[in-house]
Design a protein around this motif. Structure first.
Motif, PDB file in Angstrom:
ATOM      1  N   SER A  71       0.753  -1.160   0.096  1.00  0.00           N
ATOM      2  CA  SER A  71       0.093   0.091  -0.086  1.00  0.00           C
ATOM      3  C   SER A  71       0.846   1.312  -0.039  1.00  0.00           C
ATOM      4  CB  SER A  71      -0.898  -0.068   1.194  1.00  0.00           C
ATOM      5  OG  SER A  71      -0.100  -0.181   2.265  1.00  0.00           O
ATOM      6  N   LYS A  72       1.998   1.112   0.409  1.00  0.00           N
ATOM      7  CA  LYS A  72       2.915   2.551   0.398  1.00  0.00           C
ATOM      8  C   LYS A  72       3.155   2.836  -1.015  1.00  0.00           C
ATOM      9  CE  LYS A  72       5.139   2.625   4.528  1.00  0.00           C
ATOM     10  NZ  LYS A  72       3.826   1.947   5.410  1.00  0.00           N
ATOM     11  N   LYS A  73       3.102   2.046  -2.041  1.00  0.00           N
ATOM     12  CA  LYS A  73       3.416   2.638  -3.515  1.00  0.00           C
ATOM     13  C   LYS A  73       2.097   3.219  -4.153  1.00  0.00           C
ATOM     14  CE  LYS A  73       7.263  -0.523  -4.128  1.00  0.00           C
ATOM     15  NZ  LYS A  73       7.052  -2.123  -4.246  1.00  0.00           N
ATOM     16  N   VAL A  74       1.096   2.893  -3.520  1.00  0.00           N
ATOM     17  CA  VAL A  74      -0.279   2.856  -4.219  1.00  0.00           C
ATOM     18  C   VAL A  74      -0.557   4.400  -4.757  1.00  0.00           C
ATOM     19  CG1 VAL A  74      -2.038   3.004  -2.412  1.00  0.00           C
ATOM     20  CG2 VAL A  74      -2.490   1.975  -4.839  1.00  0.00           C
ATOM     21  N   ILE A  75      -0.428   5.305  -3.633  1.00  0.00           N
ATOM     22  CA  ILE A  75      -0.583   6.811  -3.659  1.00  0.00           C
ATOM     23  C   ILE A  75       0.313   7.241  -4.966  1.00  0.00           C
ATOM     24  CG2 ILE A  75      -0.343   9.048  -2.798  1.00  0.00           C
ATOM     25  CD1 ILE A  75      -1.802   8.011  -0.325  1.00  0.00           C
ATOM     26  N   HIS A  76       1.414   6.989  -5.007  1.00  0.00           N
ATOM     27  CA  HIS A  76       2.400   7.528  -5.783  1.00  0.00           C
ATOM     28  C   HIS A  76       2.135   7.122  -7.253  1.00  0.00           C
ATOM     29  CE1 HIS A  76       6.101   9.049  -7.064  1.00  0.00           C
ATOM     30  NE2 HIS A  76       6.374   7.998  -7.670  1.00  0.00           N
ATOM     31  N   LYS A  77       1.663   5.554  -7.447  1.00  0.00           N
ATOM     32  CA  LYS A  77       1.339   5.257  -8.719  1.00  0.00           C
ATOM     33  C   LYS A  77       0.114   5.622  -9.254  1.00  0.00           C
ATOM     34  CE  LYS A  77       1.780   2.286 -12.093  1.00  0.00           C
ATOM     35  NZ  LYS A  77       3.062   2.378 -12.986  1.00  0.00           N
ATOM     36  N   MET A  78      -0.901   5.986  -8.482  1.00  0.00           N
ATOM     37  CA  MET A  78      -2.105   6.766  -8.846  1.00  0.00           C
ATOM     38  C   MET A  78      -2.060   8.206  -9.377  1.00  0.00           C
ATOM     39  SD  MET A  78      -4.857   5.388  -5.885  1.00  0.00           S
ATOM     40  CE  MET A  78      -6.133   6.427  -6.302  1.00  0.00           C
ATOM     41  N   ILE A  79      -1.035   8.774  -8.576  1.00  0.00           N
ATOM     42  CA  ILE A  79      -0.736  10.309  -8.935  1.00  0.00           C
ATOM     43  C   ILE A  79      -0.159  10.120 -10.417  1.00  0.00           C
ATOM     44  CG2 ILE A  79       0.610  12.344  -8.568  1.00  0.00           C
ATOM     45  CD1 ILE A  79      -0.150  11.932  -5.772  1.00  0.00           C
ATOM     46  N   GLU A  80       0.839   9.288 -10.639  1.00  0.00           N
ATOM     47  CA  GLU A  80       1.837   9.140 -11.860  1.00  0.00           C
ATOM     48  C   GLU A  80       0.561   8.697 -13.021  1.00  0.00           C
ATOM     49  OE1 GLU A  80       4.414   5.660 -13.074  1.00  0.00           O
ATOM     50  OE2 GLU A  80       5.165   6.388 -11.441  1.00  0.00           O
ATOM     51  N   LEU A  81      -0.316   8.022 -12.723  1.00  0.00           N
ATOM     52  CA  LEU A  81      -1.129   7.536 -13.684  1.00  0.00           C
ATOM     53  C   LEU A  81      -2.234   8.672 -14.225  1.00  0.00           C
ATOM     54  CD1 LEU A  81      -2.349   3.988 -12.502  1.00  0.00           C
ATOM     55  CD2 LEU A  81      -1.271   4.460 -14.578  1.00  0.00           C
ATOM     56  N   ALA A  82      -2.654   9.464 -13.253  1.00  0.00           N
ATOM     57  CA  ALA A  82      -3.385  10.549 -13.481  1.00  0.00           C
ATOM     58  C   ALA A  82      -2.674  11.628 -14.266  1.00  0.00           C
ATOM     59  CB  ALA A  82      -3.811  11.270 -11.965  1.00  0.00           C
ATOM     60  N   LYS A  83      -1.503  11.650 -13.977  1.00  0.00           N
ATOM     61  CA  LYS A  83      -0.348  12.913 -14.697  1.00  0.00           C
ATOM     62  C   LYS A  83      -0.561  12.324 -16.225  1.00  0.00           C
ATOM     63  CE  LYS A  83       3.796  15.282 -14.036  1.00  0.00           C
ATOM     64  NZ  LYS A  83       4.870  15.405 -13.183  1.00  0.00           N
ATOM     65  N   GLN A  84      -0.165  11.055 -16.402  1.00  0.00           N
ATOM     66  CA  GLN A  84      -0.121  10.440 -17.878  1.00  0.00           C
ATOM     67  C   GLN A  84      -1.523  10.733 -18.562  1.00  0.00           C
ATOM     68  OE1 GLN A  84       0.603   6.342 -17.624  1.00  0.00           O
ATOM     69  NE2 GLN A  84       2.727   6.660 -16.608  1.00  0.00           N
ATOM     70  N   ARG A  85      -2.697  10.525 -17.757  1.00  0.00           N
ATOM     71  CA  ARG A  85      -3.660  10.355 -18.563  1.00  0.00           C
ATOM     72  C   ARG A  85      -4.454  11.705 -18.577  1.00  0.00           C
ATOM     73  NH1 ARG A  85      -6.064   5.095 -18.382  1.00  0.00           N
ATOM     74  NH2 ARG A  85      -8.160   5.719 -17.748  1.00  0.00           N
ATOM     75  N   GLY A  86      -4.181  12.662 -17.567  1.00  0.00           N
ATOM     76  CA  GLY A  86      -4.860  14.116 -17.495  1.00  0.00           C
ATOM     77  C   GLY A  86      -4.048  15.120 -18.021  1.00  0.00           C
ATOM     78  N   GLY A  87      -2.837  15.079 -18.316  1.00  0.00           N
ATOM     79  CA  GLY A  87      -1.931  16.288 -19.113  1.00  0.00           C
ATOM     80  C   GLY A  87      -1.738  17.135 -18.133  1.00  0.00           C
ATOM     81  N   ASP A  88      -2.271  18.368 -18.491  1.00  0.00           N
ATOM     82  CA  ASP A  88      -1.914  19.775 -17.575  1.00  0.00           C
ATOM     83  C   ASP A  88      -2.979  20.108 -16.712  1.00  0.00           C
ATOM     84  OD1 ASP A  88      -1.339  22.273 -16.638  1.00  0.00           O
ATOM     85  OD2 ASP A  88      -1.758  23.271 -18.532  1.00  0.00           O
ATOM     86  N   PHE A  89      -2.623  20.060 -15.451  1.00  0.00           N
ATOM     87  CA  PHE A  89      -3.833  19.975 -14.467  1.00  0.00           C
ATOM     88  C   PHE A  89      -3.936  21.498 -13.978  1.00  0.00           C
ATOM     89  CE2 PHE A  89      -3.549  15.545 -14.257  1.00  0.00           C
ATOM     90  CZ  PHE A  89      -4.566  15.205 -13.932  1.00  0.00           C
ATOM     91  N   SER A  90      -3.147  22.354 -14.295  1.00  0.00           N
ATOM     92  CA  SER A  90      -2.982  23.745 -13.658  1.00  0.00           C
ATOM     93  C   SER A  90      -4.403  24.592 -13.779  1.00  0.00           C
ATOM     94  CB  SER A  90      -2.316  24.804 -14.424  1.00  0.00           C
ATOM     95  OG  SER A  90      -2.480  24.712 -15.843  1.00  0.00           O
ATOM     96  N   ASN A  91      -5.339  24.014 -14.623  1.00  0.00           N
ATOM     97  CA  ASN A  91      -6.680  24.749 -14.615  1.00  0.00           C
ATOM     98  C   ASN A  91      -7.703  23.885 -14.345  1.00  0.00           C
ATOM     99  OD1 ASN A  91      -8.086  27.179 -14.934  1.00  0.00           O
ATOM    100  ND2 ASN A  91      -8.628  26.892 -17.086  1.00  0.00           N
TER     101      ASN A  91
END
Length: 280
Positions: A206-226
């Motif tokens: 479970s330690k790695k899961v948050i990191h992985k979810m954010i990494e996936l979001a970054k790949q799939r979501g692109g620019d989050f600034s707005n």
């Protein structure tokens, strides 16, 4: 005063502060422990629900909202001189959306629209939130409906469950796969495709899961600034705080909303579930 009444069901897990601010009406699904029936988020607090869930031998049943229940809230809104926009959790997960469609048919009113988000938890709530902001800003109902239809395929769900036990009990997962994953301490990362849960990735521990979810979001979501990002959790406030800090740090979104996962979604996902939602 907006002339559009936004109605949703309890599957969309819209937080209380957003409900209050935009006067969103939430119609609860029901959850049954044996012969006891509770309205989702009304008769049971979330901690009470998860306590009962973890102690229950059998998974509680959830039941959809009936057409007469929607009829009542639709009539009430029309009587107040409002137009109605009813935005529901995934029709592939519950018959609730169909009940709303039947209630609209019965009233035969051109002042009602019923939308299927094909989303679960705040994945559907993202569209409720968007509709509420647009209605407050004075957008016409038709304009809101068009916007929601264009946003619906862009909503992304990434979530993990603490244990596969509840998905297994609810028949949402092959029991053999669940057992192997639990033994190996594999944390699944899941998504929603066309209204149904699908596997996306997995990590050990479970330690790695948050990191992985954010990494996936970054790949799939692109620019989050707005973008608005929503995080949802099943009674793990400390963990969601850590998640929120990391999301703020890495994705740097414009806004972060934190929602609690209610009884309907929680029955199938279980305590310890953690999710992130945003527009792809």
């Amino acid at each position: 005063m907006t002339k559009i009444q936004i109605i949703t069901d309890s599957m969309t897990d819209v937080p209380q502060d957003i409900r209050d601010r935009y006067r969103i009406m939430v119609v609860p699904l029901k959850v049954h422990f044996g012969d006891e029936e509770y309205k989702d988020g009304v008769d049971l607090t979330y901690p009470e629900f998860y306590k009962k869930l973890s102690e229950a031998r059998d998974l509680p049943r959830t039941s959809q909202i009936t057409p007469p229940e929607f009829l009542e809230v639709f009539r009430q809104g029309l009587a107040e001189g409002k137009e109605i926009l009813c935005i529901n959790g995934s029709s592939r997960a519950s018959g609730t959306h169909q009940s709303a469609v039947l209630a609209k048919k019965e009233l035969d009113s051109d002042k009602i629209d019923v939308i299927d988000t094909l989303g679960l938890s705040f994945g559907g709530g993202m569209l409720v939130y968007e509709a509420a902001k647009m209605a407050e800003a004075g957008a016409a109902r038709q304009e809101i409906v068009e916007q929601l239809n264009s946003l619906r395929p862009k909503v992304d769900h990434i979530f993990t469950v603490d244990t596969l036990e509840y998905l297994k009990k609810g028949g949402r997962l092959n029991p053999m796969k669940a057992t192997i994953a639990n033994i190996l301490n594999i944390k699944p990362i899941l998504t929603v495709v066309d209204g149904l849960v699908e596997p996306l990735d997995k990590v050990r521990g479970s330690k790695k899961v948050i990191h992985k979810m954010i990494e996936l979001a970054k790949q799939r979501g692109g620019d989050f600034s707005n973008k608005t990002v929503a995080l949802a959790h099943a009674i793990i406030p400390e963990k969601v705080e850590v998640f929120k800090e990391e999301v703020a740090d890495v994705l740097k979104p414009r806004e972060i909303i934190v929602a609690e996962i209610g009884c309907t979604i929680g029955t199938h996902a279980g305590p310890g579930t953690l999710a992130i939602f945003y527009y792809k």
